[in-house]
Enzyme design. Structure first.
Site, PDB file in Angstrom:
ATOM      1  CG  ASP A 169      -2.292   0.650   0.887  1.00 14.05           C
ATOM      2  OD1 ASP A 169      -2.270   1.699   0.203  1.00 14.05           O
ATOM      3  OD2 ASP A 169      -3.342   0.171   1.332  1.00 14.05           O
ATOM      4  CG  ASP A 170      -1.060   5.037   0.041  1.00 13.36           C
ATOM      5  OD1 ASP A 170      -1.263   4.483  -1.064  1.00 13.36           O
ATOM      6  OD2 ASP A 170      -1.910   5.747   0.610  1.00 13.36           O
TER       7      ASP A 170
END
Ligand code: NAG
Ligand code: NAG
Ligand code: NAG
Length: 451
Positions: free
Chosen positions: A254-255
């Site tokens: 994810d980010d």
């Protein structure tokens, strides 16, 4: 060579070149986080083995960790205490840190989370979220946790903190989670924190989560988790100030770095912004964002500088994301010197991203987004250059783009940029963005000191 090791190698080489190059041309040391938190030397040193710790990968060392930290907390020594983790694999349940301590992982030291999730302790929801991020109610305590601390250092010789997240990812995949998954490390209400020269691996959920913290330095860390591991954000400074992240390699599901500040009506009521956040010389890969602001932005996010970022195989290179019901002021965000290779989207600023904690969010609580500068960006294999979608009743203003070249594989039916409800300017941007942005910086579209 496997792609990951190739990337890590590329990172070290580029970090080296960057360091030397800058040093030579500027005739000065590169800008760093140093000075935000003093690095402390601890005279008093103890080892986890003094407390019965066994690094055989099988013995559960929870008691050893809790007793060692109890000793640091209650038998206070001038200048604090260093807890040494020697080479070996130290399996343990979650534990709390205390103030004035250094957790030192030797080369070859691994602190490994148990995969037995049955007795995992619960903690209250964060007030700025009102509930767990993925399930209502409380949340599982982070693997390594701290609340109300100061002067904490987690460092060493690139030892590993391994969350063994697979068991948690599978619960998420099978929808059997009762509460929100644990972060690998969460520090709440704390200040003067250094996290450096440590490897973080396979976090159950977000990796490093400083929330309601100030003066936090995170550098020379490596954070890795599989591309398909759900929600394994790298570093999420949340309602925190004076956070400096630099010289790190992050490759997760994810980010890579996401600056946050609370969720809808809970974040608005708690009203704790993130501000003065620096992100510098970070390299990595993610199916989601490289550098993100949001999507939880309800306390506001101001004065963010991200520079010298290298991204390979990302979903969105630079992503500012918020939503209606969020409120919050996002202002003075600068992202510069970004290199990206293979991205679904280069730059995305959007007001319709992320879910709501419950149905009680106020649809009239609109976020304000202004003074966002993105400059000196170079990309290859960028499928869509950009999406800039403000809100009809709250257009995003002062969106200033300059010297941006995004080379891609845009098909004839995908416009390179899509824009609505935004204003600002674009100079030296290729492909050309959209008519909402003026082609000069005159008429106050961009603050004059932005470039
Ligand atoms: C660790 O901290 C949490 C939250 O601050 C607290 O609820 C818990 O009792 C602590 N656990 C131990 C073993 O001290
Ligand atoms: C740990 O790894 C970093 C890269 O993330 C490197 O710069 C640093 O020199 C290493 N530190 C030690 C003590 O080996
Ligand atoms: C904007 O943020 C930068 C840090 O990125 C800071 O140096 C500057 O003072 C801020 N400007 C204003 C007007 O607050």
């Amino acid at each position: 060579m496997r792609p990951l090791s190739a990337l890590i190698l590329a990172f070290f080489v580029s970090a080296l070149l960057l360091k030397n190059g800058r040093g030579a041309s500027a005739g000065a040391e590169p800008v760093t986080c140093s000075g935000i938190v003093p690095m402390r030397y601890r005279n008093d040193k103890i080892s986890i083995t003094d407390f019965g710790g066994v690094g055989d990968g099988v013995t559960l060392n929870t008691k050893a960790f809790r007793e060692a930290i109890y000793r640091i907390e209650h038998l206070k020594r001038r200048g604090g205490t260093l807890l040494y983790i020697p080479p070996g694999v130290f399996l343990t349940e979650s534990f709390n840190l205390t103030s004035h301590m250094t957790l030192y992982l030797a080369q070859g030291a691994v602190i490994k989370a148990t995969t037995d999730t049955r007795n995992w302790p619960l903690v209250a929801p964060l007030p700025s979220y009102g509930r767990g991020r993925e399930r209502p109610g409380g949340r599982y305590m982070s693997f390594i946790h701290g609340d109300g601390l100061r002067d904490v250092i987690i460092t060493g010789e690139n030892g590993t903190i391994d969350g063994q997240g697979e068991v948690w990812w599978n619960m998420w995949r099978q929808r059997t989670l009762l509460y929100t998954r644990p972060n690998l490390i969460e520090l709440m209400n704390s200040r003067s924190i250094i996290i450096s020269n440590v490897i973080f691996k396979n976090s159950p959920f977000w990796n490093i989560h400083p929330v309601y913290c100030s003066n936090v330095v995170i550098n020379y860390v490596t954070i890795v988790a599989p591309t398909d591991s759900p929600n394994t954000d790298g570093i999420d400074p949340d309602s925190s100030t004076h956070v400096c992240i630099e010289d790190s390699y992050i490759s997760t599901g994810d980010d890579l770095v996401a600056v946050k500040s609370g969720w809808d009506e809970y974040g608005i009521a708690y009203n704790r912004p993130s501000h003065d956040i620096t992100i510098r010389r970070v390299t990595g890969s993610s199916p989601f964002a490289g550098i993100a602001i949001g999507s939880e932005t309800s306390g506001g996010i101001q004065n963010v500088l991200a520079e010298h970022i290298n991204l390979y195989n990302v979903g969105v290179g630079i992503h500012l994301k918020t939503n209606i019901g969020r409120g919050g002021l996002i202002r003075n965000i600068t992202v510069s010197n970004v290199y990206m290779e293979n991205a679904r989207q280069g730059i995305k600023i959007a007001g319709d991203v992320g879910d709501h904690p419950d149905e009680n969010y106020n649809p009239n609580a609109l976020p304000v987004v202004k003074e966002v500068t993105i400059k000196d960006v170079w990309g290859y294999g960028v499928k869509q250059a950009g999406l800039l979608h403000g809100l009809k009743n709250a257009p995003f203003t002062g969106i200033c783009l300059s010297n941006i070249n995004l080379h891609g594989s845009t098909g004839p039916r995908t416009p390179p940029w899509k824009c609505s409800d935004v204003s600002g300017a674009a100079v030296g941007v290729s492909p050309w963005p959209c008519s909402q942005l003026t082609s000069t910086f005159h008429a106050g579209a961009c603050s004059s000191n932005a470039f």
